[in-house]
Design an enzyme around this catalytic site. Structure first.
Site, PDB file in Angstrom:
ATOM      1  N   ASP A  62      24.992  63.009 -15.576  1.00  0.00           N
ATOM      2  CA  ASP A  62      24.891  63.087 -13.674  1.00  0.00           C
ATOM      3  C   ASP A  62      26.201  63.822 -13.645  1.00  0.00           C
ATOM      4  OD1 ASP A  62      27.142  61.042 -14.724  1.00  0.00           O
ATOM      5  OD2 ASP A  62      25.593  59.172 -13.710  1.00  0.00           O
ATOM      6  N   GLU A 134      20.447  53.917  -9.310  1.00  0.00           N
ATOM      7  CA  GLU A 134      21.146  52.571  -8.454  1.00  0.00           C
ATOM      8  C   GLU A 134      19.953  51.583  -7.651  1.00  0.00           C
ATOM      9  OE1 GLU A 134      24.300  52.588  -7.918  1.00  0.00           O
ATOM     10  OE2 GLU A 134      25.271  53.685  -6.671  1.00  0.00           O
TER      11      GLU A 134
HETATM   12  C1  GLP Z   1      29.757  55.945 -13.131  1.00  0.00           C
HETATM   13  C2  GLP Z   1      28.610  56.392 -13.599  1.00  0.00           C
HETATM   14  C3  GLP Z   1      27.757  55.514 -14.465  1.00  0.00           C
HETATM   15  C4  GLP Z   1      28.861  54.226 -14.997  1.00  0.00           C
HETATM   16  C5  GLP Z   1      29.095  54.094 -14.574  1.00  0.00           C
HETATM   17  C6  GLP Z   1      30.130  52.586 -14.696  1.00  0.00           C
HETATM   18  O1  GLP Z   1      29.032  55.284 -11.609  1.00  0.00           O
HETATM   19  N1  GLP Z   1      27.596  57.661 -13.115  1.00  0.00           N
HETATM   20  O2  GLP Z   1      26.980  57.030 -15.649  1.00  0.00           O
HETATM   21  O3  GLP Z   1      27.920  53.861 -15.933  1.00  0.00           O
HETATM   22  O4  GLP Z   1      30.106  54.530 -13.373  1.00  0.00           O
HETATM   23  O5  GLP Z   1      31.449  53.168 -14.747  1.00  0.00           O
HETATM   24  P1  GLP Z   1      33.260  52.613 -16.022  1.00  0.00           P
HETATM   25  O6  GLP Z   1      32.803  53.318 -17.936  1.00  0.00           O
HETATM   26  O7  GLP Z   1      33.931  53.413 -15.462  1.00  0.00           O
HETATM   27  O8  GLP Z   1      32.508  51.279 -15.145  1.00  0.00           O
END
Ligand code: GLP
Length: 232
Positions: A62, A134
């Protein structure tokens, strides 16, 4: 689903790295990659290793809509900093945050079709999202522009100076494309993910918890630290 519980994210990164190394000894040529704090320890293992990724393709999940590749909050920038500048790949793909929403989803889906993902690295949001898919996202979804939920904006604002700077939209690979990967390595660290991973692994399979669809995939390894696994 194989579940591996580790002490912390450092140990989790090492474990995920071992799995990738094992895959590369066999047929792995295309890695699906994720951003966020979760895969940082894995990328450190990769950059410090003597492995060569010059024959490999990387496809990211993404990108924030509206951010250019040189914006230091973009996922392009993150991947460059954490991995690609230190370990060059043959080719790398990330949705283009500045591209036209009429054409970018199809362009990205074509890339995914042409480079079937061998191993997909995933983190998970506190609301159970995978990529930026989401709650409520169809399991048949492909790449598209998505609206981020308030809870995701709130979680991700820690990476921005001001909450208003967090983009409201993103391009995300769809759930169907994530499920097309031959193997999925889901990494989950920290107590704030405990509820989400419990629902993901043990709850009903429902679009309310996008990660729960992984229960239907034949080859998932979940690497959790003790804090994240406390409700399992
Ligand atoms: C973001 C990304 C995800 C990720 C998630 C968790 O929104 N788009 O791919 O897995 O957040 O983030 P973190 O690893 O910082 O907890």
């Amino acid at each position: 689903m194989e579940k591996i519980i580790v002490k912390d994210n450092i140990e989790g990164g090492k474990k995920a790295f071992e799995l990738i190394k094992e895959g590369m000894r066999q047929e792995t040529k295309v890695l699906g990659l994720a951003t966020g704090s979760t895969p940082i320890a894995l990328y450190k293992e990769m950059t410090e290793s003597d492995l060569d990724f010059g024959h490999m393709t990387a496809i990211n999940l993404d990108e924030y809509f509206g951010l250019s590749a040189d914006n230091d909050q973009s996922y392009h920038y993150f991947m460059q900093e954490q991995l690609f500048s230190k370990k060059p790949f043959k080719e790398t793909f990330i949705p283009d945050g500045l591209a036209d929403e009429e054409t970018e989803p199809a362009r990205y889906d074509k890339i995914i079709d042409e480079h079937p993902i061998d191993i997909q690295i995933l983190g998970i949001g506190t609301n159970g999202h995978i990529g930026f898919n989401e709650p409520g996202t169809s399991f048949d979804s492909t790449t598209r522009k998505v609206s981020l939920t308030e809870s995701t904006i709130a979680s991700n604002k820690r990476n921005f100076e001001k909450a208003e700077e967090v983009p409201r939209y993103a391009y995300s690979m769809g759930i169907k494309s994530i499920l097309s990967a031959k193997e999925i390595i889901l990494m989950v660290f920290g107590e704030e993910k405990a509820e989400a991973i419990k629902k993901t692994l043990e709850g009903p399979i429902t679009t309310d918890v996008p990660g729960s669809v992984l229960q239907q995939h034949p080859n998932v390894v979940v690497i959790m630290d003790e804090a994240a696994a406390k409700l399992i």
